[in-house]
Design a protein around this motif. Structure first.
Motif, PDB file in Angstrom:
ATOM      1  N   UNK A   1      37.098  35.335  24.126  1.00 45.74           N
ATOM      2  CA  UNK A   1      38.100  36.334  24.456  1.00 45.74           C
ATOM      3  C   UNK A   1      39.127  35.764  25.427  1.00 45.74           C
ATOM      4  N   UNK A   2      40.279  36.359  25.376  1.00 49.59           N
ATOM      5  CA  UNK A   2      41.317  35.996  26.339  1.00 49.59           C
ATOM      6  C   UNK A   2      42.253  37.190  26.504  1.00 49.59           C
ATOM      7  N   UNK A   3      42.205  37.746  27.670  1.00 50.16           N
ATOM      8  CA  UNK A   3      43.115  38.822  28.048  1.00 50.16           C
ATOM      9  C   UNK A   3      43.138  39.995  27.068  1.00 50.16           C
TER      10      UNK A   3
ATOM     11  N   UNK B   1      42.882  39.152  33.218  1.00 48.09           N
ATOM     12  CA  UNK B   1      42.685  40.601  33.390  1.00 48.09           C
ATOM     13  C   UNK B   1      41.243  40.881  33.821  1.00 48.09           C
ATOM     14  N   UNK B   2      40.766  42.105  33.566  1.00 43.90           N
ATOM     15  CA  UNK B   2      39.460  42.503  34.094  1.00 43.90           C
ATOM     16  C   UNK B   2      38.317  42.215  33.113  1.00 43.90           C
ATOM     17  N   UNK B   3      38.428  41.149  32.386  1.00 40.64           N
ATOM     18  CA  UNK B   3      37.376  40.810  31.420  1.00 40.64           C
ATOM     19  C   UNK B   3      35.995  40.664  32.076  1.00 40.64           C
ATOM     20  N   UNK B   4      35.871  39.976  33.218  1.00 41.96           N
ATOM     21  CA  UNK B   4      34.524  39.861  33.826  1.00 41.96           C
ATOM     22  C   UNK B   4      33.913  41.211  34.132  1.00 41.96           C
ATOM     23  N   UNK B   5      34.741  42.152  34.599  1.00 42.48           N
ATOM     24  CA  UNK B   5      34.217  43.477  34.933  1.00 42.48           C
ATOM     25  C   UNK B   5      33.723  44.186  33.684  1.00 42.48           C
ATOM     26  N   UNK B   6      34.493  44.048  32.593  1.00 37.42           N
ATOM     27  CA  UNK B   6      34.087  44.702  31.348  1.00 37.42           C
ATOM     28  C   UNK B   6      32.742  44.176  30.891  1.00 37.42           C
ATOM     29  N   UNK B   7      32.567  42.870  30.993  1.00 35.31           N
ATOM     30  CA  UNK B   7      31.275  42.297  30.602  1.00 35.31           C
ATOM     31  C   UNK B   7      30.180  42.814  31.517  1.00 35.31           C
ATOM     32  N   UNK B   8      30.472  42.849  32.789  1.00 34.77           N
ATOM     33  CA  UNK B   8      29.465  43.306  33.754  1.00 34.77           C
ATOM     34  C   UNK B   8      29.060  44.752  33.484  1.00 34.77           C
ATOM     35  N   UNK B   9      30.022  45.575  33.095  1.00 33.14           N
ATOM     36  CA  UNK B   9      29.710  46.972  32.781  1.00 33.14           C
ATOM     37  C   UNK B   9      28.684  47.074  31.652  1.00 33.14           C
ATOM     38  N   UNK B  10      28.794  46.146  30.708  1.00 34.31           N
ATOM     39  CA  UNK B  10      27.967  46.264  29.502  1.00 34.31           C
ATOM     40  C   UNK B  10      26.602  45.603  29.636  1.00 34.31           C
ATOM     41  N   UNK B  11      26.396  44.879  30.736  1.00 32.05           N
ATOM     42  CA  UNK B  11      25.124  44.158  30.864  1.00 32.05           C
ATOM     43  C   UNK B  11      23.944  45.131  30.881  1.00 32.05           C
TER      44      UNK B  11
END
Lengths: 230, 600
Positions: B466-468, B499-509
């Motif tokens: 993914x990218x942005x 952008x907030x990609x790390x946060x999105x991943x963290x939300x889904x963990x």
């Protein structure tokens, strides 16, 4: 030898449903799976190819074993993209197709005929000539309506006023644009937009890969994008 | 089983199966054998013909194979044990056909008291049948085009509706003992003249063939009496010329027949010829019109001829000698007879102990499965048999059934039943029962290619680069959470997003505990993909790539990775990429319209 599908892999980028469960030659990177033991080396993708890396992967995968298209495994791709991105993608395709082909093909001459696309039909290239020749360059030519349209247009520009050349151009244009405007149900405004897009993309495909081909000692007349209907 | 069951044929296809099964079960207590293999629209034809055949001389029916266009493939399977083969061409319209058959059965019922016909159903009363007197002799059965030729009954009566009488005539002409024309057409009317002309042409052709002097009529004005007399003489000459047995005198049914009024119908009726043999030996065959059918029929007869001891066979009205008598019919004792099969079908639900019996049950189900057979045509079966890559198997709509067919073939070839065949058939059937057709097709393929169902348990990694695109990534991850088959790991490779990609991943963990986040700083899709491959655990056997702007269907991963489990030669699979029209820009609609293009 030149594997015919190499030159054509892009046109089957997203397999239409009619090719359901065909033995495929290549899969888009958006929806693909590999057997891990077949990935050699583990840095599988060619990092020099910023586009067309999946075509390249498919071509190398074919040598490992069978590629199997399971078109019931479905993903829904967003179609939210800008004009700039669309054009950039096709420019990249025009350029990187040449590099992928250069990477895999042997010297020789190969001619395809690609007519009959559009109006709900899948255009399929027919290989009409193939010979391995020890030439300093490789030639892969797709004879398409768009190519003839360009040739006639150039000729009629050079001999301006020549009625034969002009009428030939008109006929070629009619054949080329026929699939854009006949047999569709979309509104006329959109039809014109799509036809213009297709025309620009085909221009990029033809001249982009022709120019890129010269750098790689490859005479490559690209295929044209058909007005293919679902 | 009680012997007093009633069998019903109703206008309901579902019941036909049990009807035939019951018929078969009943039949096994009697010397006659019945084999029915029916395709599609010919259900009713089959049932009625079976009734007819059985009712007329069931003691001599060794087997009946009915073939519609879809069931020709069964010939290969069924022909070996058959004495009688009836090829029926597809009929035009099933409902009209059924109506005709019903009317015809009403007629039958008035002749034979053991058949009673209700307004919408036909009841065959077995007990009454047993009490009746049977005409005990073999018969020749001839059907050319079933939709046009309605009624053939052994030994006594042949009635046809002469829409295309030339076919019937060319098949039957000189076998008739007696010609009786029952017609609604006025003598002298145009249609009557047409009928007579057709008959005359046939007779004249027959005369030529027999080298008889041509009969002349002044002005070609032929009455039906002339035709009948003419036919009588012709028949005499035929028997004389061919020196075959004269049939016994048959009862004159004309008076009885004329007592019925059959509306809107024309009948030709003639006593049927029968060949006297001291043993049952068939034989007959009837091609429909058309050269290919004829050739097919001829081939069939030749193959039949090796098994039965007929002296002649009849093809398109031409009696052809067979190559001597080959009494090898009963040498193939390893084949399961219909009696056995029927018995096993009966016990199918209760007894499932021994291996042998289980496969026999399969055999029974195969022979007893007209519903499935309609999906199987000749090329198809042949294709599957010869197909070493199992490509056909992947198109098969009924893998369980074909697995059985294949098991039976194997059993016939090897002469014994093997455990793994049983196991394979059972596995495939269970998969079909769970409504996993696609998987069953792969299992069938595996069975065809390897002789057993090989299932490999594979670990799967899903890789997303993914990218942005954090909003799309959220949807993609959510779709992964809905998968019917969960992967063992999910790796998101972030190609230098801002952008907030790390946060999105963290939300889904939380929801996807196997989710991992990796950052790749080198730009470019191939770099990110390679990183993903490197990061994925070496335990995983299959890696699947999903784009960050894609939403996967719930069965995506299951369907995509399924081929790997069953076929070792498959190294890569790919699915279908559909473009969503939901939030499409007009440029995106171009792709939707194109259905082909690049979009990474």
């Amino acid at each position: 030898m030149i594997i015919p599908f190499q030159a054509e892999a892009y046109s089957f980028r997203y397999l239409p449903k009619s090719r359901h469960r065909a033995l495929a030659l290549f899969f888009p990177g958006a929806n693909v799976a590999f057997r891990r033991s077949a990935l050699k080396p583990i840095e599988f993708y060619d990092e020099k190819l910023h586009s067309g890396e999946d075509t390249d992967a498919g071509i190398r995968m074919v040598q490992q074993g069978e590629l199997f298209s399971t078109s019931s495994a479905r993903v829904v791709h967003t179609a939210n993209l800008s004009l700039r991105k669309l054009m950039l993608q096709w420019w990249r395709i025009a350029v990187y197709t040449v590099r992928v082909i250069r990477k895999h093909c042997d010297p020789g001459v190969e001619v395809f005929v690609r007519f009959g696309g559009g109006l709900g039909m899948d255009a399929q290239s027919r290989n009409v000539f193939y010979r391995e020749l020890k030439l300093p360059f490789t030639a892969i030519l797709f004879l398409t309506p768009f190519l003839f349209l360009n040739i006639f247009a150039i000729v009629s520009l050079m001999t301006w006023g020549n009625p034969v050349a002009l009428s030939l151009t008109a006929v070629a244009a009619a054949i080329y644009f026929r699939s854009d405007f006949l047999g569709t149900k979309i509104p006329i405004g959109k039809r014109i937009v799509f036809a213009a897009l297709r025309f620009v993309i085909n221009l990029m495909l033809l001249y982009g890969s022709l120019l890129e081909g010269f750098k790689h000692r490859l005479l490559y007349l690209n295929y044209e994008l058909d007005a293919r209907r679902a | 089983m009680s012997n007093t069951s009633h069998y019903r044929v109703q206008s309901d296809l579902g019941r036909f199966h049990s009807f035939i099964r019951g018929l078969a079960l009943q039949q096994r207590n009697h010397p006659g054998r019945l084999f029915l293999s029916v395709a599609g629209r010919l259900y009713y034809a089959a049932a009625l013909l079976a009734l007819r055949v059985w009712a007329s001389s069931h003691r001599y029916v060794e087997a009946v194979l009915l073939c519609g266009s879809g069931a020709r493939g069964n010939l290969r399977y069924g022909v070996s044990d058959l004495d009688i083969v009836v090829i029926i061409k597809d009929c035009d319209n099933a409902s009209i056909f059924v109506a005709r058959c019903c009317a015809e059965l009403k007629l039958l019922a008035t002749i034979f008291p053991m058949i009673s016909v209700g307004p919408h159903e036909i009841v065959f009363k077995r007990s009454a049948f047993e009490q009746s007197v049977l005409v005990q002799r073999p018969f020749l059965l001839s059907v050319s085009d079933f939709s046009k030729f309605l009624y053939v009954r052994g030994s006594e009566v042949a009635i046809s509706i002469p829409y295309r009488i030339e076919h019937e005539l060319c098949t039957l002409n000189f076998l008739w003992d007696k010609l009786l024309i029952v017609t609604r057409a006025e003598p002298g009317s145009r249609y009557f003249r047409y009928l007579c002309d057709r008959l005359m042409q046939q007779f004249e052709a027959l005369e030529d063939r027999l080298e008889l002097p041509r009969r002349r009529f002044p002005d070609r004005n032929v009455t039906s009496t002339d035709l009948i007399v003419w036919h009588q003489e012709l028949t005499d000459s035929v028997y004389q010329r061919l020196s075959i047995f004269r049939p016994q005198t048959v009862p004159d049914l004309s008076a009885e027949l004329s007592a019925f009024e059959i509306p809107n119908r024309l009948f030709f009726e003639s006593p049927f010829h029968s060949v006297q043999h001291d043993r049952v030996s068939l034989r007959l065959l009837i091609p429909s019109s058309g050269m290919s059918a004829r050739l097919q029929a001829e081939r069939l007869i030749r193959s039949l001829a090796e098994r039965c001891d007929a002296d002649y066979f009849l093809l398109d009205g031409v009696l052809l000698p067979l190559r001597g008598k080959l009494d090898i019919l009963h040498q193939h004792t390893h084949r399961l007879t219909f009696h056995e099969v029927a018995g096993i079908t009966e016990e199918l639900s209760s007894v499932r102990s021994g291996v042998e019996e289980d496969l026999r049950a399969c055999v029974g189900a195969v022979q007893d499965a007209p519903v499935s057979l309609k999906k199987v045509n000749r090329e198809y079966i042949r294709g599957i048999r010869d197909d070493r890559n199992g490509v056909f198997a992947l198109k098969c709509k009924d893998p369980g059934f074909l697995a059985k067919v294949f098991a039976v073939w194997k059993c016939e070839e090897n002469g014994q039943v093997s455990e793994c065949d049983i196991e394979a058939v059972r596995t495939i059937e269970e998969t079909v029962k769970r409504e996993r057709l696609y998987e069953a097709q792969f299992q069938l393929r595996s069975y065809l290619v390897h002789g057993e169902v090989r299932i490999a348990n594979l670990q799967t990694s899903v890789l997303i680069i993914t990218r942005n695109r954090s909003s799309y990534l959220r949807k993609a991850l959510a779709s992964l959470g809905r998968q019917t088959m969960m992967p063992s790991e999910i790796i998101v490779v972030d190609n230098d997003s801002t952008d907030d990609t790390p946060q999105v991943v963290a939300e889904n963990v939380e929801q996807l505990p196997m989710l991992r986040y990796v950052k790749e700083t080198r730009p470019g899709i191939p770099c990110a993909r390679n990183r993903a491959l490197r990061e994925s655990s070496s335990d995983s056997d299959v890696v699947a790539f999903l784009d960050d702007d894609c939403v996967a269907a719930p069965d995506w991963l299951y369907l995509l990775t399924l081929p790997f489990s069953y076929d070792e030669s498959i190294v890569s699979t790919g699915g279908f990429v559909e473009f969503s029209s939901e939030d499409a820009t007009i440029w995106g609609e171009f792709y939707i319209n194109q259905r082909s293009g690049e979009s990474t």
